[in-house]
Design a protein around this motif. Sequence first.
Motif, PDB file in Angstrom:
ATOM      1  N   UNK A   1       0.919  -1.313  -0.103  1.00 10.08           N
ATOM      2  CA  UNK A   1       0.204   0.261   0.232  1.00 10.08           C
ATOM      3  C   UNK A   1       0.759   0.930   0.326  1.00 10.08           C
ATOM      4  N   UNK A   2       1.771   1.295   0.393  1.00 11.37           N
ATOM      5  CA  UNK A   2       2.771   2.589   1.108  1.00 11.37           C
ATOM      6  C   UNK A   2       3.355   2.391  -0.543  1.00 11.37           C
ATOM      7  N   UNK A   3       3.641   1.493  -1.280  1.00 12.34           N
ATOM      8  CA  UNK A   3       3.872   1.498  -2.577  1.00 12.34           C
ATOM      9  C   UNK A   3       3.508   1.998  -3.429  1.00 12.34           C
ATOM     10  N   UNK A   4       2.440   1.752  -3.555  1.00  7.43           N
ATOM     11  CA  UNK A   4       1.268   2.580  -3.571  1.00  7.43           C
ATOM     12  C   UNK A   4       0.761   3.705  -4.155  1.00  7.43           C
ATOM     13  N   UNK A   5       0.820   4.638  -3.034  1.00  5.57           N
ATOM     14  CA  UNK A   5       0.508   5.431  -2.520  1.00  5.57           C
ATOM     15  C   UNK A   5       1.771   6.486  -3.862  1.00  5.57           C
ATOM     16  N   UNK A   6       2.653   5.530  -3.151  1.00  4.59           N
ATOM     17  CA  UNK A   6       4.156   6.922  -3.633  1.00  4.59           C
ATOM     18  C   UNK A   6       4.080   6.260  -5.437  1.00  4.59           C
ATOM     19  N   UNK A   7       3.933   5.480  -5.207  1.00  4.61           N
ATOM     20  CA  UNK A   7       4.166   5.139  -7.601  1.00  4.61           C
ATOM     21  C   UNK A   7       2.518   5.195  -7.819  1.00  4.61           C
ATOM     22  N   UNK A   8       1.482   4.266  -7.611  1.00  6.82           N
ATOM     23  CA  UNK A   8       0.244   4.707  -8.392  1.00  6.82           C
ATOM     24  C   UNK A   8      -0.147   5.946  -8.359  1.00  6.82           C
ATOM     25  N   UNK A   9      -0.411   6.365  -7.203  1.00  7.78           N
ATOM     26  CA  UNK A   9      -1.349   7.749  -6.460  1.00  7.78           C
ATOM     27  C   UNK A   9      -0.649   8.663  -6.956  1.00  7.78           C
ATOM     28  N   UNK A  10       0.755   8.506  -6.678  1.00  2.00           N
ATOM     29  CA  UNK A  10       1.431  10.033  -6.943  1.00  2.00           C
ATOM     30  C   UNK A  10       1.747  10.095  -8.401  1.00  2.00           C
ATOM     31  N   UNK A  11       2.177   9.016  -8.975  1.00  2.00           N
ATOM     32  CA  UNK A  11       2.805   9.224 -10.450  1.00  2.00           C
ATOM     33  C   UNK A  11       1.659   9.237 -11.243  1.00  2.00           C
TER      34      UNK A  11
END
Length: 394
Positions: free
Chosen positions: A340-350
């Motif tokens: 979930x942390x990765x998804x926030x910084x990759x998917x959500x931000x990107x």
Amino acid sequence: MSTAQTPGPLTRGERLDYKIVLVLSLVHFTGDFYSSFFTPLLPAFQTKLSLTLTQVGLITGTVRFLSFVVQPVVGYMADRYETRWFVLTGLFLVFFVIPFSGIAPNYWILLTTLCLGSVGSSMFHPSTSGMVNVYAGNRAGFAQSIFNTGGTLAFALGPVFITSYVSRFGLSAMPWTMLLGLVSFIFCLKYMPKPVSENLAGLGFINSLKRTFGKVYKTVFLIWLVMVLRAVVGQTFLTFMPIYLTRQDHTLPSVGVIIALFTIAGTLSGLTAGYCADRFGFKPVFLLSYLLMPPTLLMFLYMPGLGAYTGAFLSGFFVLAPMPLGVVMAQKLAPGSRAMAASLMMGLAYGLGGVIAPGMGWLADIFGLTIVLKCTAFIPLVCLVPIALFPKIK
């Protein structure tokens, strides 16, 4: 879960498991290799389908919006369930669907194929990125940089490959490129381990967020904001760089090489940034990267002819350097939910950064593409204030 099927997670102090990290990086490389096709081909799509800059921006924005929506959800699900389904299904969608964009007869079918590919990309990114930290030992920054290198290297080689391929065989021959992805898919199917659950199955989505980020949400938000603004800059340049370069009389293969230099530089800087962050801390690396983005981006815009190659390399070096660092910082602050942390910084931000692309295209139609790119180059300076508030993390 049987230990014979899946290696157990590494504990702090153990050595980095290069074998598993490299397999995860291959997943990243394969998915992003195909995802990199559409940007350098935008001039060809624009000519074939008579697209406006607003439509070009809408393609990018919609594709990134799907990342914005899908990745956090998949990240949450990946933390609940120990399954490879998200990774393998996502990887299949990317390498199987995106090549059909070459034979799309109209704008809407082109948009549909690229959107399905984006959904696939959004499915494998959180799971694989979340797994990297499990096998990183005490070298989380460097391991995440290796994983990130798979993606940036794909975005470097993909444009060169596809522009050369299309220049020789035409857009209609793109479906044959899926054979390369099939070989990689079979290899990953055999060697990729199952994800390790975060034991969040008994919690709902909101409770999972509270448990994961409750005490560190302010810091995580600052990191996320900085990553969003970096994504705005990177996505704007990568989306409109091919069109800008063709207007500067660069050929399609030349455009592919310049985009490749931009992303190859990111491959080198990502590894360098990960190594330096493990050694000196994340904050100094962030500050240096964001401080040097504006001058190098302006260098790219102002250097004519062959100078565009040098400008693309230098600007890509600093624009892409922080990409793995935001993921690792968030995972260190919230170790209970790596995916979930990765998804926030990759998917959500990107994804949110890419959603801005239609607006940038609209502004480019009104004020001119060059003016919009010049203004975008100064956005990283806004990030220096929130970066100064980052805690010291090593």
